[in-house]
Design a protein around this motif. Structure first.
Motif, PDB file in Angstrom:
ATOM      1  N   SER A  43       7.574  -4.048 117.459  1.00  0.00           N
ATOM      2  CA  SER A  43       6.150  -3.906 117.753  1.00  0.00           C
ATOM      3  C   SER A  43       6.051  -3.217 119.099  1.00  0.00           C
ATOM      4  CB  SER A  43       5.488  -5.277 117.795  1.00  0.00           C
ATOM      5  OG  SER A  43       4.170  -5.148 118.256  1.00  0.00           O
ATOM      6  N   LYS A  44       5.333  -2.121 119.147  1.00  0.00           N
ATOM      7  CA  LYS A  44       5.264  -1.322 120.385  1.00  0.00           C
ATOM      8  C   LYS A  44       3.806  -1.041 120.711  1.00  0.00           C
ATOM      9  CE  LYS A  44       7.219   1.281 123.615  1.00  0.00           C
ATOM     10  NZ  LYS A  44       8.270   2.246 123.759  1.00  0.00           N
ATOM     11  N   VAL A  45       3.411  -1.345 121.941  1.00  0.00           N
ATOM     12  CA  VAL A  45       2.043  -1.073 122.395  1.00  0.00           C
ATOM     13  C   VAL A  45       2.085   0.117 123.358  1.00  0.00           C
ATOM     14  CG1 VAL A  45      -0.020  -2.000 123.518  1.00  0.00           C
ATOM     15  CG2 VAL A  45       1.461  -3.532 122.192  1.00  0.00           C
ATOM     16  N   ILE A  46       1.390   1.195 122.970  1.00  0.00           N
ATOM     17  CA  ILE A  46       1.384   2.423 123.784  1.00  0.00           C
ATOM     18  C   ILE A  46      -0.043   2.720 124.236  1.00  0.00           C
ATOM     19  CG2 ILE A  46       1.896   4.902 123.826  1.00  0.00           C
ATOM     20  CD1 ILE A  46       3.912   4.429 121.529  1.00  0.00           C
ATOM     21  N   ALA A  47      -0.251   2.768 125.556  1.00  0.00           N
ATOM     22  CA  ALA A  47      -1.556   3.161 126.105  1.00  0.00           C
ATOM     23  C   ALA A  47      -1.548   4.673 126.315  1.00  0.00           C
ATOM     24  CB  ALA A  47      -1.808   2.454 127.423  1.00  0.00           C
ATOM     25  N   ILE A  48      -2.648   5.320 125.931  1.00  0.00           N
ATOM     26  CA  ILE A  48      -2.778   6.765 126.152  1.00  0.00           C
ATOM     27  C   ILE A  48      -3.752   6.939 127.308  1.00  0.00           C
ATOM     28  CG2 ILE A  48      -3.507   8.953 125.133  1.00  0.00           C
ATOM     29  CD1 ILE A  48      -2.462   7.856 122.470  1.00  0.00           C
ATOM     30  N   ALA A  49      -3.239   7.379 128.450  1.00  0.00           N
ATOM     31  CA  ALA A  49      -4.046   7.355 129.672  1.00  0.00           C
ATOM     32  C   ALA A  49      -3.912   8.630 130.491  1.00  0.00           C
ATOM     33  CB  ALA A  49      -3.644   6.157 130.535  1.00  0.00           C
ATOM     34  N   ASN A  50      -5.025   9.017 131.064  1.00  0.00           N
ATOM     35  CA  ASN A  50      -5.105  10.051 132.087  1.00  0.00           C
ATOM     36  C   ASN A  50      -6.546   9.998 132.577  1.00  0.00           C
ATOM     37  OD1 ASN A  50      -5.248  12.366 133.680  1.00  0.00           O
ATOM     38  ND2 ASN A  50      -3.891  13.539 132.343  1.00  0.00           N
ATOM     39  N   GLN A  51      -6.761   9.768 133.880  1.00  0.00           N
ATOM     40  CA  GLN A  51      -8.139   9.594 134.337  1.00  0.00           C
ATOM     41  C   GLN A  51      -8.929  10.897 134.296  1.00  0.00           C
ATOM     42  OE1 GLN A  51      -5.541   9.723 136.278  1.00  0.00           O
ATOM     43  NE2 GLN A  51      -6.009  10.359 138.355  1.00  0.00           N
ATOM     44  N   LYS A  52      -8.238  11.992 134.035  1.00  0.00           N
ATOM     45  CA  LYS A  52      -8.903  13.290 133.895  1.00  0.00           C
ATOM     46  C   LYS A  52      -9.523  13.350 132.496  1.00  0.00           C
ATOM     47  CE  LYS A  52      -7.575  17.770 135.696  1.00  0.00           C
ATOM     48  NZ  LYS A  52      -7.804  18.823 134.759  1.00  0.00           N
ATOM     49  N   GLY A  53     -10.747  13.772 132.389  1.00  0.00           N
ATOM     50  CA  GLY A  53     -11.391  13.898 131.080  1.00  0.00           C
ATOM     51  C   GLY A  53     -10.978  15.197 130.396  1.00  0.00           C
TER      52      GLY A  53
END
Length: 254
Positions: free
Chosen positions: A2-12
């Motif tokens: 089970s793998k939890v991956i956040a997709i993040a970048n504060q740039k829109g």
């Protein structure tokens, strides 16, 4: 697994939601049971997977703030193996409401711990900010995937995000790793695109995914139909690229 991956970048505008929807759909196409967690008040992942945010009774917000049952809040999509924990505009208020709550950075982690073992992959679509909800997502995640667009100022703000990740690793989530940097909106005809690819690969080396996501009309169109690109046009360059990315991530996490 089970793998939890956040997709993040504060740039829109770097392709976070496009990546969340299409990576998750591609993992589902490979028969991995996958949950998309829409952690953005704009609820674009929710609508992009065919669910009207205005009709959502219980979202990730109610699960985090009011301890509503997360299993009941999760919705099926039209794609086998693909599910979504929806968002709606109320999530904007969550940041304010959570300020006075104990362990406020761990509310999403607590919520997802109840369903984590039911999925192979959980993909969290973060909002374009480094606020409390994004910190919750990074605290809940095993790793973070960072989309970077092949345009001017591509690396602007990336240092700030990497610094935030370091702080979270130190204080809240020592197990958080970087899944990889994903180059998006690549246009083979533009010299600038090729320069950005070279710059990012030189700077970050093995952290950069082999798969590069091209600019693609089908990727842009598919959210208006409420489906991922793979369901809109499986032969499109965008859909094929995200399938390659899903295979790359699946192989890495075997």
């Amino acid at each position: 697994m089970s793998k939890v991956i956040a997709i993040a970048n504060q740039k829109g505008g770097v392709g976070k939601t496009t990546t969340a929807i299409n990576l998750a759909a591609s993992l589902a196409a490979l028969e991995y049971k996958t949950l998309v967690v829409d952690a953005d008040p704009q609820a674009n992942s929710t609508s992009g997977l065919g669910i009207n945010p205005k009709e959502v009774e219980n979202s990730v917000y109610e699960c985090m703030v009011d301890d509503v049952d997360v299993v009941g809040a999760i919705k099926e999509t039209e794609i086998d193996y693909l599910y979504v924990l929806p968002s709606h505009i109320n999530l904007v208020g969550a940041e304010v409401e959570m300020v006075s709550i104990d362990d406020r950075e761990e509310k999403m982690k607590d919520t997802l711990s109840k369903v984590r073992d039911s999925y192979d992959f959980i993909i969290i679509d973060c909002s374009p900010s480094l606020g409390l909800i994004t910190i919750n997502a990074l605290t809940a995640a095993d790793s973070v995937l960072i989309p970077v667009q092949c345009e001017y100022f591509a690396l602007e703000g990336l240092g700030k995000l990497l610094n935030t990740i370091k702080i979270i690793q130190t204080r809240l989530n020592p197990g958080l790793s970087i899944e990889g940097i994903l180059l998006t909106m690549y246009d083979v005809r533009l010299r600038l695109s090729n320069q950005v690819v070279e710059e990012v690969q030189t700077h970050f080396k093995k952290m950069v995914f082999r798969t590069i996501i091209p600019r693609n009309i089908k990727l842009s169109e598919s959210p208006s139909f409420g489906v991922p690109a793979i369901a809109h046009d499986a032969e499109s360059k965008g859909a094929i690229s995200y399938l390659h990315l899903a295979k790359e991530i699946a192989d890495k996490n075997k």
